[in-house]
Design a protein around this motif. Structure first.
Motif, PDB file in Angstrom:
ATOM      1  N   UNK A   1      14.912 -15.970   7.555  1.00 17.78           N
ATOM      2  CA  UNK A   1      13.777 -16.396   8.381  1.00 17.78           C
ATOM      3  C   UNK A   1      12.469 -15.923   7.756  1.00 17.78           C
ATOM      4  N   UNK A   2      12.421 -14.671   7.330  1.00 22.77           N
ATOM      5  CA  UNK A   2      11.177 -14.174   6.734  1.00 22.77           C
ATOM      6  C   UNK A   2      10.852 -14.921   5.443  1.00 22.77           C
ATOM      7  N   UNK A   3      11.869 -15.248   4.662  1.00 22.40           N
ATOM      8  CA  UNK A   3      11.647 -15.993   3.418  1.00 22.40           C
ATOM      9  C   UNK A   3      11.123 -17.404   3.699  1.00 22.40           C
ATOM     10  N   UNK A   4      11.724 -18.063   4.683  1.00 20.59           N
ATOM     11  CA  UNK A   4      11.297 -19.419   5.039  1.00 20.59           C
ATOM     12  C   UNK A   4       9.854 -19.407   5.529  1.00 20.59           C
ATOM     13  N   UNK A   5       9.549 -18.490   6.437  1.00 19.82           N
ATOM     14  CA  UNK A   5       8.187 -18.418   6.963  1.00 19.82           C
ATOM     15  C   UNK A   5       7.186 -18.043   5.878  1.00 19.82           C
ATOM     16  N   UNK A   6       7.583 -17.168   4.981  1.00 15.34           N
ATOM     17  CA  UNK A   6       6.691 -16.813   3.876  1.00 15.34           C
ATOM     18  C   UNK A   6       6.358 -18.051   3.041  1.00 15.34           C
ATOM     19  N   UNK A   7       7.369 -18.830   2.689  1.00 14.35           N
ATOM     20  CA  UNK A   7       7.140 -20.050   1.889  1.00 14.35           C
ATOM     21  C   UNK A   7       6.241 -21.034   2.629  1.00 14.35           C
ATOM     22  N   UNK A   8       6.531 -21.242   3.907  1.00 12.90           N
ATOM     23  CA  UNK A   8       5.755 -22.192   4.708  1.00 12.90           C
ATOM     24  C   UNK A   8       4.284 -21.789   4.741  1.00 12.90           C
ATOM     25  N   UNK A   9       4.029 -20.531   5.091  1.00 16.11           N
ATOM     26  CA  UNK A   9       2.647 -20.116   5.297  1.00 16.11           C
ATOM     27  C   UNK A   9       1.891 -19.855   3.999  1.00 16.11           C
ATOM     28  N   UNK A  10       2.581 -19.445   2.957  1.00 13.21           N
ATOM     29  CA  UNK A  10       1.891 -19.334   1.663  1.00 13.21           C
ATOM     30  C   UNK A  10       1.488 -20.718   1.161  1.00 13.21           C
ATOM     31  N   UNK A  11       2.342 -21.721   1.391  1.00 16.63           N
ATOM     32  CA  UNK A  11       1.984 -23.096   1.031  1.00 16.63           C
ATOM     33  C   UNK A  11       0.761 -23.579   1.797  1.00 16.63           C
ATOM     34  N   UNK A  12       0.556 -23.032   2.990  1.00 12.42           N
ATOM     35  CA  UNK A  12      -0.612 -23.391   3.803  1.00 12.42           C
ATOM     36  C   UNK A  12      -1.850 -22.567   3.435  1.00 12.42           C
ATOM     37  N   UNK A  13      -1.687 -21.641   2.490  1.00 12.85           N
ATOM     38  CA  UNK A  13      -2.821 -20.866   2.023  1.00 12.85           C
ATOM     39  C   UNK A  13      -2.986 -19.486   2.646  1.00 12.85           C
ATOM     40  N   UNK A  14      -2.050 -19.077   3.469  1.00 14.86           N
ATOM     41  CA  UNK A  14      -2.121 -17.764   4.108  1.00 14.86           C
ATOM     42  C   UNK A  14      -1.573 -16.685   3.186  1.00 14.86           C
ATOM     43  N   UNK A  15      -2.057 -15.477   3.355  1.00 23.12           N
ATOM     44  CA  UNK A  15      -1.448 -14.310   2.735  1.00 23.12           C
ATOM     45  C   UNK A  15      -0.376 -13.826   3.691  1.00 23.12           C
ATOM     46  N   UNK A  16       0.823 -13.574   3.171  1.00 20.44           N
ATOM     47  CA  UNK A  16       1.942 -13.192   4.023  1.00 20.44           C
ATOM     48  C   UNK A  16       2.452 -11.812   3.619  1.00 20.44           C
ATOM     49  N   UNK A  17       2.588 -10.958   4.627  1.00 20.45           N
ATOM     50  CA  UNK A  17       3.247  -9.668   4.470  1.00 20.45           C
ATOM     51  C   UNK A  17       4.456  -9.733   5.382  1.00 20.45           C
ATOM     52  N   UNK A  18       5.616  -9.357   4.867  1.00 27.85           N
ATOM     53  CA  UNK A  18       6.817  -9.460   5.693  1.00 27.85           C
ATOM     54  C   UNK A  18       7.581  -8.147   5.691  1.00 27.85           C
ATOM     55  N   UNK A  19       8.303  -7.939   6.773  1.00 28.69           N
ATOM     56  CA  UNK A  19       9.152  -6.772   6.896  1.00 28.69           C
ATOM     57  C   UNK A  19      10.345  -7.125   7.780  1.00 28.69           C
ATOM     58  N   UNK A  20      11.423  -6.359   7.630  1.00 23.22           N
ATOM     59  CA  UNK A  20      12.659  -6.682   8.343  1.00 23.22           C
ATOM     60  C   UNK A  20      12.880  -5.831   9.586  1.00 23.22           C
ATOM     61  N   UNK A  21      11.898  -5.014   9.961  1.00 28.22           N
ATOM     62  CA  UNK A  21      12.072  -4.226  11.182  1.00 28.22           C
ATOM     63  C   UNK A  21      10.731  -3.946  11.843  1.00 28.22           C
ATOM     64  N   UNK A  22      10.785  -3.741  13.133  1.00 32.53           N
ATOM     65  CA  UNK A  22       9.583  -3.410  13.893  1.00 32.53           C
ATOM     66  C   UNK A  22       9.063  -2.031  13.508  1.00 32.53           C
ATOM     67  N   UNK A  23       9.968  -1.116  13.223  1.00 30.28           N
ATOM     68  CA  UNK A  23       9.564   0.229  12.804  1.00 30.28           C
ATOM     69  C   UNK A  23       8.752   0.140  11.510  1.00 30.28           C
ATOM     70  N   UNK A  24       9.231  -0.653  10.553  1.00 23.22           N
ATOM     71  CA  UNK A  24       8.487  -0.837   9.306  1.00 23.22           C
ATOM     72  C   UNK A  24       7.173  -1.564   9.549  1.00 23.22           C
ATOM     73  N   UNK A  25       7.165  -2.491  10.499  1.00 24.33           N
ATOM     74  CA  UNK A  25       5.930  -3.225  10.811  1.00 24.33           C
ATOM     75  C   UNK A  25       4.824  -2.267  11.252  1.00 24.33           C
ATOM     76  N   UNK A  26       5.177  -1.274  12.038  1.00 29.08           N
ATOM     77  CA  UNK A  26       4.177  -0.298  12.476  1.00 29.08           C
ATOM     78  C   UNK A  26       3.631   0.497  11.292  1.00 29.08           C
ATOM     79  N   UNK A  27       4.487   0.766  10.313  1.00 29.83           N
ATOM     80  CA  UNK A  27       4.031   1.447   9.094  1.00 29.83           C
ATOM     81  C   UNK A  27       3.112   0.533   8.284  1.00 29.83           C
ATOM     82  N   UNK A  28       3.455  -0.740   8.223  1.00 36.95           N
ATOM     83  CA  UNK A  28       2.619  -1.710   7.505  1.00 36.95           C
ATOM     84  C   UNK A  28       1.236  -1.775   8.143  1.00 36.95           C
ATOM     85  N   UNK A  29       1.180  -1.722   9.462  1.00 38.43           N
ATOM     86  CA  UNK A  29      -0.105  -1.801  10.162  1.00 38.43           C
ATOM     87  C   UNK A  29      -1.027  -0.632   9.829  1.00 38.43           C
TER      88      UNK A  29
END
Length: 117
Positions: free
Chosen positions: A13-41
């Motif tokens: 899912x993260x790979x698919x969404x990354x491809x979709x949104x990068x094709x639309x011109x967005x910068x994408x940061x992805x992570x596989x857990x909510x705990x890691x997401x808080x660290x990314x923030x």
């Protein structure tokens, strides 16, 4: 262009969404857990978060609560993706800017993100 943080424990899912949104011109940061997401923030200031509902350790609702509690991110748009817990997620009024049901339509997902940014 805007930066999106995608949080989902399903790698595909993260790979698919990354491809979709990068094709639309967005910068994408992805992570596989909510705990890691808080660290990314701590390092990244995304313009929008897309998160799954069902994840181990911390689910999408718990992630949204943690994001909303942070003074910098309390207004950050959060899109929840859910396969079967839409009713449960809708009961958490105010946490999510939008709830998208899986499987999602790619064009509709792009339009949703564009409308929120």
């Amino acid at each position: 262009m805007a930066t999106l943080l995608i949080v989902d424990d399903e790698y595909v899912i993260t790979e698919i969404l990354e491809c979709i949104f990068e094709d639309e011109g967005y910068t994408v940061v992805k992570t596989v857990s909510a705990v890691n997401a808080l660290k990314v923030l701590d390092c990244v200031r995304p313009d929008l978060v897309i998160t799954d509902f069902m994840m181990p350790v911390m689910n999408g609702v718990e992630l949204a609560i943690a994001i909303r509690a942070h003074p910098v991110f309390h207004q950050l748009p959060i899109v929840l993706m859910t396969g079967g817990a839409a009713d449960q997620a809708q009961a958490t009024s105010g946490l999510f800017t939008k709830i998208v049901t899986k499987p999602f339509d790619v064009k509709a997902m792009i339009q949703t993100i564009q409308s929120l940014l």
